[in-house]
Design an enzyme around this catalytic site. Structure first.
Site, PDB file in Angstrom:
ATOM      1  N   GLU A   8      -7.147 -12.464   6.485  1.00  0.00           N
ATOM      2  CA  GLU A   8      -6.059 -11.814   7.356  1.00  0.00           C
ATOM      3  C   GLU A   8      -6.422 -11.990   8.671  1.00  0.00           C
ATOM      4  O   GLU A   8      -5.940 -12.545   9.409  1.00  0.00           O
ATOM      5  CB  GLU A   8      -5.655 -10.148   6.901  1.00  0.00           C
ATOM      6  CG  GLU A   8      -4.791  -9.497   7.655  1.00  0.00           C
ATOM      7  CD  GLU A   8      -4.597  -8.115   7.298  1.00  0.00           C
ATOM      8  OE1 GLU A   8      -5.808  -7.545   6.584  1.00  0.00           O
ATOM      9  OE2 GLU A   8      -3.712  -7.298   7.593  1.00  0.00           O
ATOM     10  N   ASP A  41       3.471  -5.054   2.655  1.00  0.00           N
ATOM     11  CA  ASP A  41       2.150  -4.479   2.956  1.00  0.00           C
ATOM     12  C   ASP A  41       2.188  -3.019   3.270  1.00  0.00           C
ATOM     13  O   ASP A  41       1.915  -2.290   2.304  1.00  0.00           O
ATOM     14  CB  ASP A  41       1.401  -5.308   4.162  1.00  0.00           C
ATOM     15  CG  ASP A  41       0.061  -5.110   4.467  1.00  0.00           C
ATOM     16  OD1 ASP A  41      -0.443  -4.587   3.533  1.00  0.00           O
ATOM     17  OD2 ASP A  41      -0.390  -5.782   5.396  1.00  0.00           O
ATOM     18  N   ASP A  42       2.520  -2.604   4.458  1.00  0.00           N
ATOM     19  CA  ASP A  42       2.847  -1.245   4.960  1.00  0.00           C
ATOM     20  C   ASP A  42       4.288  -1.152   5.647  1.00  0.00           C
ATOM     21  O   ASP A  42       4.356  -1.055   6.921  1.00  0.00           O
ATOM     22  CB  ASP A  42       1.746  -0.917   5.936  1.00  0.00           C
ATOM     23  CG  ASP A  42       0.448  -1.303   5.250  1.00  0.00           C
ATOM     24  OD1 ASP A  42      -0.090  -0.180   4.416  1.00  0.00           O
ATOM     25  OD2 ASP A  42      -0.120  -2.244   5.517  1.00  0.00           O
ATOM     26  N   HIS A  58       0.804  -1.029   0.037  1.00  0.00           N
ATOM     27  CA  HIS A  58       0.144   0.080  -0.054  1.00  0.00           C
ATOM     28  C   HIS A  58       0.953   1.097   0.004  1.00  0.00           C
ATOM     29  O   HIS A  58       1.673   1.474   1.101  1.00  0.00           O
ATOM     30  CB  HIS A  58      -0.956   0.045   1.209  1.00  0.00           C
ATOM     31  CG  HIS A  58      -1.652  -1.258   1.375  1.00  0.00           C
ATOM     32  ND1 HIS A  58      -3.027  -1.134   1.074  1.00  0.00           N
ATOM     33  CD2 HIS A  58      -1.409  -2.395   1.874  1.00  0.00           C
ATOM     34  CE1 HIS A  58      -3.507  -2.417   1.220  1.00  0.00           C
ATOM     35  NE2 HIS A  58      -2.533  -3.164   1.847  1.00  0.00           N
TER      36      HIS A  58
HETATM   37  N1  ADE Z   1      -4.704  -1.243   4.212  1.00  0.00           N
HETATM   38  C1  ADE Z   1      -3.324  -1.059   4.417  1.00  0.00           C
HETATM   39  N2  ADE Z   1      -2.800  -2.238   4.975  1.00  0.00           N
HETATM   40  C2  ADE Z   1      -3.883  -2.857   5.003  1.00  0.00           C
HETATM   41  C3  ADE Z   1      -3.970  -4.386   5.638  1.00  0.00           C
HETATM   42  N3  ADE Z   1      -2.884  -4.977   6.067  1.00  0.00           N
HETATM   43  N4  ADE Z   1      -5.093  -4.849   5.703  1.00  0.00           N
HETATM   44  C4  ADE Z   1      -6.279  -4.296   5.234  1.00  0.00           C
HETATM   45  N5  ADE Z   1      -6.276  -3.138   4.755  1.00  0.00           N
HETATM   46  C5  ADE Z   1      -5.035  -2.502   4.776  1.00  0.00           C
HETATM   47 ZN    ZN Z   2      -2.682  -5.062   2.701  1.00  0.00          ZN
END
Ligand code: ADE
Ligand code: ZN
Length: 343
Positions: free
Chosen positions: A203, A281-282, A22
């Site tokens: 998740e 992911d982030d 993201h």
């Molecule tokens: N938005 C950003 N990271 C996310 C994640 N791991 N799960 C769901 N939405 C997200």
């Molecule tokens: Zn994600």
């Protein structure tokens, strides 16, 4: 047999593809403060250290609350460009050669930032990275699942003039109580427009949500997918469809989806022959980019060389690239493993 140190070095050097990232989750605190200052926005946190200290999450929602606050300093095209370019520079230095990145248009539209501003800033950076380093990319517009399907439809309308720049649509944000079926009609429209579909599922949400992603949304890929392993029929179906899972070890650790990297299910996925891949992911929030994710698996889960190879290969195979481009990257990957066998 390679030593752990040799495996770590190989993981750094090998060419990699990142399929679950993201852009708003790459916002390093230093950059967030810098952009906030130039846009004359006062953040809730007084200093970088204070902000970093808030990066303690017990679940997905804890993180999302901070994530939406962080992205709220992005106002201008140059902000989106700078954020994207900082990520691309970072992963270029980690030998990532192909990226498939998400952005969350609704998170910016609701603050009055137009779709055009967002997508122009992001794609200018992606195009520059392609020109400078040959890095290839795909762009994924993601719908926020805590919002309504109507809002997703409105976003799709705004995206229509830019569909030549968008390869796929995703579904992210708060998973629990927002099952994929809530978005069945909008994803049907996306499919009809020729867009690929990838959905965060399993998740935090139950296997039922992954079934819905498969059977109702007809996904081309699954983001995370951890909880699919609770249902053997479901894993068999994922296997049958040869779907790629974009797994995110450090994210799962930080959001308490797993209690340790040692107990992460990614190796089990590989043993089941699932097409698992490693992603960050982030990364700004979860303590690491691609190399740090591989590093944690090597040092804490004793990832083997075969597993490392399989994970890297799965990512190129699961990427939305042409057959020819995949073959080029797979040759590069094979060469890096061969070179390390000699040294
Ligand atoms: N938005 C950003 N990271 C996310 C994640 N791991 N799960 C769901 N939405 C997200
Ligand atoms: Zn994600």
């Amino acid at each position: 047999m390679r030593t752990q140190t040799e495996l770590l070095s190989l993981a750094e050097r090998m060419p990699k593809a990142e399929l679950h990232l993201h852009l708003e989750g790459t916002f390093e605190p230093e950059k967030m403060f810098q952009i906030a200052e130039r846009n004359q926005i006062t953040l809730k946190y007084k200093s970088i250290d204070e902000l970093k200290a808030a990066y303690q999450f017990t679940n997905l929602q804890d993180f999302l609350d901070l994530y939406y606050q962080g992205m709220s300093v992005l106002l201008k095209e140059v902000d989106f460009y700078d954020l994207t370019m900082a990520y691309l520079e970072k992963v270029h230095s980690q030998n990532v050669v192909h990226v498939e990145v998400f952005f969350d248009p609704q998170g910016h539209l609701e603050r009055g930032v137009s779709f055009e501003i967002q997508i122009n800033g992001i794609t200018k950076a992606l195009d520059d990275a392609q020109k400078k380093w040959g890095m290839t990319y795909r762009l994924i517009m993601s719908f926020l699942r805590h919002l309504s399907e109507e809002s997703a439809f409105e976003t799709l309308e705004l995206a229509k003039p830019f569909l030549n720049k968008i390869d796929a649509v995703g579904l992210d944000s708060s998973e629990l109580n927002h099952p994929p079926q809530k978005f069945s009609r909008v994803f049907q429209s996306c499919k009809e427009l020729g867009l690929k579909i990838t959905v965060h599922a399993g998740e935090e949400g139950p296997p039922e949500y992954v079934w819905q992603a498969l059977d109702i949304l007809n996904v081309d890929r699954i983001d995370h997918g951890n909880r699919a392993l609770e249902d053997t029929q479901l894993t068999a179906e994922i296997l049958k469809r040869r779907l790629t899972l974009t797994v995110c070890p450090l994210s799962n650790l930080k959001l308490c989806v797993v209690d340790s990297i040692k107990n992460h299910p990614i190796q089990k996925m590989l043993r089941l022959n699932l097409n698992a891949t490693v992603n960050s992911d982030d990364p700004a929030y979860f303590g690491g980019y691609m190399n740090e994710n591989f590093n944690s698996l090597i040092t804490e889960s004793n990832l083997t060389e075969d597993e490392l190879y399989q994970l890297a290969k799965n990512a190129f195979e699961g990427a939305w690239l042409s057959r020819e481009q995949k073959a080029i990257y797979l040759d590069m990957l094979n060469a890096s493993f061969k070179a390390s066998a000699i040294s």
